[in-house]
Design an enzyme around this catalytic site. Structure first.
Site, mmCIF file in Angstrom:
data_model
loop_
_atom_site.group_PDB
_atom_site.id
_atom_site.type_symbol
_atom_site.label_atom_id
_atom_site.label_comp_id
_atom_site.label_asym_id
_atom_site.label_seq_id
_atom_site.Cartn_x
_atom_site.Cartn_y
_atom_site.Cartn_z
ATOM 1 N N LYS A 202 1.005 -1.168 -0.154
ATOM 2 C CA LYS A 202 0.070 0.007 -0.001
ATOM 3 C C LYS A 202 0.951 1.275 0.008
ATOM 4 C CE LYS A 202 -3.580 2.251 2.867
ATOM 5 N NZ LYS A 202 -4.122 2.135 4.141
ATOM 6 N N HIS A 221 -5.209 2.790 15.468
ATOM 7 C CA HIS A 221 -5.638 1.454 14.940
ATOM 8 C C HIS A 221 -4.496 0.237 15.070
ATOM 9 C CE1 HIS A 221 -3.320 2.523 11.410
ATOM 10 N NE2 HIS A 221 -3.437 1.445 11.056
ATOM 11 N N ASP A 223 -2.868 -3.159 12.808
ATOM 12 C CA ASP A 223 -3.121 -3.736 11.821
ATOM 13 C C ASP A 223 -3.533 -5.149 11.773
ATOM 14 O OD1 ASP A 223 -1.947 -1.569 10.706
ATOM 15 O OD2 ASP A 223 0.156 -2.306 10.533
#
Length: 343
Positions: A202, A221, A223
């Protein structure tokens, strides 16, 4: 597309010193309020070229237990390979919008690949200050070249060369993580699908932001993958949550940043921790990063490694190491994670 508006917003609002309300994070997430400004503990740096194998294993395991994130130097990837990876990625994001849109997923597609795809739902309708390109890069059977840019012309060659090297780094790290748990060197990689491990690249592009004190490139967050191996550019922005404080990760030239992901935390039964992190943005310059996410095959079942589990029977204290996580297919874990459903 939704994400393309980030670049449009960036160019139209920079001179105004403001951003639309949907990009303003809640106060408890705003970098100006939550970033720790005192003495910052040193995020571990691991010399992957260390000839002392036992010392290397201890360093990787300790960083994975305490931080869930570390930087690796002497990783063996030639500097020119990383420079070329960054060059072609930067050139792609500098193309006109209509050129980039050629690599977007079709409307209604379930694929996460392509340009400008939203990977994860945001709560409360908030938006992230980021644009990205997402490609499956290994194994060859998983690659769909329609999502790989042909402009710049060297994009494919640069990425394929990088993948050759990053796979060697991943194998070494998995070996260290396994041995750090007292297991055979190949235990963790086998438990994640072996040579069928999926590598997803990405490219994150964070345009200059007129109010970096209020916005985030990526909200907090962990992963969902097993490991993330990331190349940053020189613009800082990665922050790590530790002891309830947000710390800036220092930029180390030529280093890779390693994130422990959810699947390694599950396999280790919580011995290694999946790192909570986020990305801030910059007012003057675009930040970019190139993470590669290592994932098991979609129908592969991941659960705590049986070799690590004990039930505490016969122990007066009732201790032991029972499983702390459910074993489930990776696709089911991914569905729950992306849609913010209970696991």
């Amino acid at each position: 597309m939704e994400v393309e508006k980030v670049q449009v917003v960036a160019s139209s609002f920079l001179s105004k010193g403001a951003i639309p309300a949907e990009y303003i994070r809640p106060e408890q997430e705003q970098p100006s309020v939550t970033t720790y400004h005192g003495p910052v503990p040193t995020i571990p740096t691991v010399d992957l070229g260390d000839a002392d194998r036992e010392g290397l294993v201890r360093a990787v395991a300790a960083a994975s237990r305490e931080w869930g994130l570390f930087q690796v130097v002497n990783h063996g990837i030639p500097a020119e390979v990383i420079v070329e990876l960054q060059r072609v990625g930067k050139e792609f994001f500098e193309l006109p919008a209509e050129e980039k849109e050629k690599y977007a997923s079709p409307p209604g597609s379930q694929s996460l690949e392509g340009y400008g795809t939203q990977v994860q739902k945001e709560i409360d309708g908030k938006k992230s200050w980021v644009d990205h390109l997402f490609n499956k890069v290994w194994p060859p059977s998983s690659i769909d070249y329609k999502y790989w840019p042909t402009n710049p012309p060297a994009y494919r060659e640069a990425n394929e060369e990088y993948v050759k090297h990053i796979r060697k780094v991943a194998n070494k790290l998995f070996g260290c993580l396994s041995q750090g748990l007292g297991l055979e060197e190949d235990a963790m990689k086998k438990a994640l699908g072996g040579d069928d491990l999926q590598y997803n690249l990405k490219i994150n592009y964070y345009p200059p932001c007129p109010r970096p004190d209020l916005a985030l490139g990526v909200p907090p967050h962990t992963d969902l993958c097993a490991l993330t191996l990331l190349v940053p550019n020189e613009i800082p922005g990665l922050q790590v949550l530790k002891d309830r404080k947000w710390y800036d990760a220092a930029y180390i030239p030529n280093a890779l940043i390693v994130h422990i992901g959810d699947q390694v935390e599950i396999l280790s039964n919580g011995e290694y921790r999946s790192v909570v992190h986020r990305t801030t943005v910059n007012k003057e310059k675009a930040r970019m990063s190139w993470p590669v996410f290592l994932e098991p095959p979609m129908d592969w079942v991941v659960g705590p490694l049986p070799q690590l589990l004990t039930n505490g029977e016969g122990d007066d204290q009732g201790s032991g190491n029972p499983p702390k996580y459910k074993a489930k297919k990776f696709r089911d874990y991914m569905h729950c994670k992306l849609n913010k459903l209970p696991q």
